[in-house]
Structures are given as structure tokens and as C-alpha cells.
Design an enzyme around this catalytic site. Structure first.
Site, PDB file in Angstrom:
ATOM      1  N   HIS A 169      -0.331   2.779  -4.437  1.00  0.00           N
ATOM      2  CA  HIS A 169      -1.069   3.293  -3.086  1.00  0.00           C
ATOM      3  C   HIS A 169      -1.516   4.622  -3.090  1.00  0.00           C
ATOM      4  O   HIS A 169      -2.394   4.526  -2.126  1.00  0.00           O
ATOM      5  CB  HIS A 169      -0.045   2.604  -1.918  1.00  0.00           C
ATOM      6  CG  HIS A 169       0.768   3.720  -1.686  1.00  0.00           C
ATOM      7  ND1 HIS A 169       2.311   3.455  -1.889  1.00  0.00           N
ATOM      8  CD2 HIS A 169       0.864   4.836  -1.128  1.00  0.00           C
ATOM      9  CE1 HIS A 169       2.903   4.490  -1.628  1.00  0.00           C
ATOM     10  NE2 HIS A 169       2.194   5.254  -1.176  1.00  0.00           N
ATOM     11  N   ASP A 199       3.802  -1.683  -6.869  1.00  0.00           N
ATOM     12  CA  ASP A 199       3.265  -0.513  -6.057  1.00  0.00           C
ATOM     13  C   ASP A 199       3.553   0.736  -7.239  1.00  0.00           C
ATOM     14  O   ASP A 199       4.012   1.877  -7.067  1.00  0.00           O
ATOM     15  CB  ASP A 199       4.029  -0.015  -5.073  1.00  0.00           C
ATOM     16  CG  ASP A 199       3.429   1.171  -4.185  1.00  0.00           C
ATOM     17  OD1 ASP A 199       2.217   1.317  -4.477  1.00  0.00           O
ATOM     18  OD2 ASP A 199       4.237   1.654  -3.334  1.00  0.00           O
ATOM     19  N   SER A 275       5.527  10.015  -1.822  1.00  0.00           N
ATOM     20  CA  SER A 275       5.151   8.728  -2.710  1.00  0.00           C
ATOM     21  C   SER A 275       4.846   9.150  -3.955  1.00  0.00           C
ATOM     22  O   SER A 275       3.980  10.032  -4.235  1.00  0.00           O
ATOM     23  CB  SER A 275       3.948   8.163  -1.975  1.00  0.00           C
ATOM     24  OG  SER A 275       4.225   7.354  -0.474  1.00  0.00           O
ATOM     25  N   VAL A 334      -8.858 -11.286  -1.844  1.00  0.00           N
ATOM     26  CA  VAL A 334      -8.851 -10.901  -0.532  1.00  0.00           C
ATOM     27  C   VAL A 334      -8.258  -9.916  -0.261  1.00  0.00           C
ATOM     28  O   VAL A 334      -6.961  -9.869  -0.593  1.00  0.00           O
ATOM     29  CB  VAL A 334      -8.873 -12.089   0.429  1.00  0.00           C
ATOM     30  CG1 VAL A 334     -10.175 -12.994   0.326  1.00  0.00           C
ATOM     31  CG2 VAL A 334      -7.779 -12.512   0.213  1.00  0.00           C
TER      32      VAL A 334
END
Length: 426
Positions: A169, A199, A275, A334
């Protein structure tokens, strides 16, 4: 934190969290004394202020509390107007926050000879010894889009020649990535591969002689074990910050972005920018990659952070180094977001999930799904959240067809979407 200029929260919905607090002051000694009129006024005003503060604390004068888990950054404020269309509303809401899992970074070739290795633990080290050992292996990462810096994160070096682990991310939407070493040298990074579901991402810089971090196996962790987090919270001025704590829970199931992740919970401070950084045991080994924290609107939450266990990181990194991606995961192409309760009521929208983006060349793109659609069912199963869609999708294999029931401008119809390998979509 409020959304919009008048403090309205688009996620406001009935009674999501209840908070209670109270106290018993106990007996008090009574004294006879002369009290002036001014003293009475001051006492009354102080009582009013104290009562109001108490009401705020117990939530009577405060908005409903909403507790959520977010990686790195919290949702920003945005300007809204109920006179706008619902498409404009969602553009304002998700245009600033949606993580598409897509980036335009230059790619690097994977190296199948590289494997993430675990080392045996030694004796317990002091905080200073751990910091001195690990800080050369922790990097700062600045993501750029169209020449503007927009995301700040961390990374962990795991090879001498410049392979670095971070969170996927951190790279969302990036077309350039700059890595800053602890000695202030800067390098442009290329992308080896990433996996949005776990992630995890691996990037490469053109540099040798680096100090790789030692990794340990997280499967041996116990609640109460001491841990340290090292990363780069809140911007460049706080690079190389170390915080300490314990393992608060293991195998914690945390819902984020339509998926459940099994994470390590810790009370070591994790903030925006941590992060992709390291969670380290007291032997000085990386046993987790920090990736998110708990936040709240309307209450104070401290000391609930999370890290991806090294036992989960290793197989993902090894497959990325083999293939440049994690193969075999089904995808339809999507990006979706939840529909806030207030927006659903205001715009008379159906229950479902809002399509914020469609990946070019995907099965959804070929079937005619467009941004602005609302998915209300999949294979006949009502869809209330992205987790519901992922559950239906997860029961399918690459090459299968999934039937999406779409609401678009008041019309409802079905579209047949081919399931493709997620890695091939990006």
C-alpha cells in the site's frame, strides 16, 4: 476527525460503538467556612464546565464512535455538497483515499536465487544494541505521483545488494519511488513485485555493501514477548524512530480493504510512515513488517498496532523473487468501496459496494463494468461489503465466470465477468 467543513461524518450510522465510564467520588469531609458571592459564581461555573467535559467523555455530547483499522494514513477531510451527484460525492470520498493496488513503477527482474532466510535467535540484547544493529537496515521510502511526493513509508533491507521489503500500500498509485538510507544516501527504486492481498512488496535499489536485517521465525512468538518497532513515522524529521512494547496478541484477525489479515498485535507505537518498517524481537531479529494501526473517530485509542508475521512474509517474498508476483489468485479487476449510510439515505442508493475504478484489460472491463456502478449481488448472493464479494470470488478459479448484478442510474442488470489471475491484471 470530521469529514467536510461542518463536521458531518459520512460513515455515521446507528450505534456502532458504545462507551461507558463513571466514578464514585466517595465520602468527602464537610467544613464550615464563609463563602463569598464571587466564590459561589466561580464554583457554579467550574461545575458547569466539569459536567460538560464529563458528558463529552461518556459520549452524551459527542458523536457516535466509529473504530476502524487503516494503514499508514487516516481518511482526509473533503468538501461535499448534497446538491452534487452521488458520483461526485464518491469521487470526493474515494478520490483521495482509494488504494487501487496499481502503480506505474519501473519493473526489475526477479531473482530466483534470492530467498528470505530466518536466523536462530541469540541472547537478549539491550534496546541500544538492537537499535545499533538494525538501524542500517531500515530505509525511508517516498512515493511520487506526477512529480509530487504524496506517501511516506518505511522498508527493510534483506540482501546486501539492495532488495528491500515494504508494504504494497506504500506504493499504491506511485510512478516513482525514492529510497533514503540511514546515512542519507538516496536511490531511485524499481519494483520486483507486490501482492496487495498480503500487503507485501519487494523493491530493488542499485547499491551493494548494504547491511541486511536478520529475520526470525514469528511462529515461536508468545503474548507478552518484548518487541521493538523501528521505522520512519510522520515524515523525514522523525526518521529512524524506535518504540518498544510487547506482543499483545498473536493470530489477530483484522479486516481491511475487503480481506481478513492474520496479524501480530502490539502496543509498540505505530504511526503514519511506519508502514513497511520492522517489528523486532529482543534478540534483534525482524519478526514482522508493521503495516497498520487502530484509529477512532470520537474516542481515543492508543497502543493497538499491527504487523504482518514473518512466517507470512517469507512465502510471499520468496514467490515474488521467483515469479515477480504471487500466482494463482483470482481477480475480476475492480476497486470497490463501502457506501456510507448517510449517502445511501440521501441519494436513495441500493445496498451494495461502489465501484471506484476498473482495471483496463480485466474481465470486469471486458464485461462492461464501469466506475460508478454499484455491485448488489454476485452469483445470486447479496453483496453488502467487499468481503462478501471476495468470498464469492474466492470460491472460483481462474477462467471461471462470475455473474455480477449491477445497479447503474436506477437500472439493474447482470454482467458475466471472467475471473483472471490477479497478478496478470497489474
Amino acid at each position: 476527525m470530521s469529514y467536510g467543513s461542518n463536521g458531518w461524518d459520512p460513515w455515521d450510522e446507528p450505534d456502532r460503538t458504545e462507551m461507558r465510564t463513571g466514578s464514585d467520588p466517595g465520602p468527602q469531609r464537610k467544613e464550615k467556612r464563609r463563602i463569598s458571592a464571587a466564590g459561589i459564581v466561580i464554583a457554579v461555573l467550574a461545575t458547569i464546565v466539569a459536567v460538560f467535559i464529563a458528558l463529552l467523555i461518556i459520549g452524551i455530547a459527542a458523536p457516535d464512535t466509529t473504530i476502524s483499522v487503516y494503514p499508514e494514513q487516516t481518511l482526509p477531510e473533503f468538501e461535499y455538497n448534497w446538491d452534487d451527484s452521488y458520483e461526485d460525492f464518491f469521487d470526493g470520498l474515494y478520490g483521495q483515499t482509494a488504494t487501487t493496488g496499481v502503480n506505474d513503477l519501473e519493473r526489475a527482474e526477479p531473482d530466483p536465487d534470492v530467498e528470505l532466510m530466518f536466523s536462530d535467535g541469540g541472547g537478549e540484547l539491550s534496546y541500544g544494541e538492537i537499535y545499533d544493529r538494525l538501524i542500517p537496515s531500515i530505509v525511508a521510502m517516498t512515493s511520487y505521483s506526477d512529480g509530487a511526493a504524496y506517501s511516506w513509508g518505511s522498508g527493510v533491507i534483506f540482501t546486501e545488494d539492495g532488495y528491500i521489503i515494504t508494504n504494497s500500500h506504500v506504493l499504491d498509485g506511485a510512478d516513482e519511488l525514492i529510497v533514503t538510507l540511514h546515512d542519507d544516501r538516496e536511490f531511485s527504486a524499481t519494483l520486483v513485485g507486490y501482492d496487495s492481498l498480503s500487503d507485501i512488496a519487494v523493491v530493488k535499489i542499485d547499491c551493494t555493501g548494504l547491511v541486511p536485517a536478520p529475520f526470525g521465525d514469528s511462529s515461536g512468538l508468545r503474548v507478552g514477548d518484548g518487541v521493538i518497532a523501528i521505522g520512519n513515522p510522520l515524515g523525514e524529521e522523525f526518521r529512524g524512530t524506535m518504540t518498544n512494547g510487547i506482543v499483545s496478541a498473536i493470530n489477530r484477525e483484522v479486516y481491511y480493504d475487503g480481506n481478513y489479515m492474520t496479524l501480530i498485535q502490539t502496543n509498540a507505537a505505530i504511526n503514519e510512515g511506519n508502514s513497511g518498517g520492522a517489528l523486532i524481537d529482543m534478540s534483534g531479529r525482524v519478526i514482522g513488517i508493521t503495516n497498520m494501526k487502530m484509529i477512532s473517530y470520537g474516542a481515543s485509542i492508543e497502543g493497538i498496532g499491527f504487523a504482518i508475521p514473518s512466517s507470512s512474509v517469507k512465502p510471499v517474498v520468496d514467490e515474488i523473487m521467483d515469479n515477480g508476483r504471487v500466482a494463482g489468485r483470482p481477480g475480476i479487476g475492480v476497486t470497490v468501496g463501502s457506501i456510507p449510510y448517510s449517502a445511501q439515505q440521501e441519494y436513495d442508493l441500493p445496498t451494495g459496494i461502489y465501484v471506484t475504478d476498473v482495471t483496463p484489460g480485466s474481465g470486469a472491463d471486458a464485461a462492461g463494468v464501469t466506475a460508478g456502478d454499484i455491485i448488489i449481488a454476485a452469483n445470486g448472493v447479496d453483496i453488502y461489503s467487499s468481503a462478501d464479494l471476495n468470498e464469492v470470488k474466492g470460491a472460483c478459479a481462474v477462467g471461471d465466470v462470475i455473474t455480477l448484478t449491477i445497479w447503474r442510474d436506477g437500472e439493474i442488470f447482470d454482467l458475466d465477468v471472467e475471473i483472471m489471475e490477479m497478478g496478470s491484471l497489474f
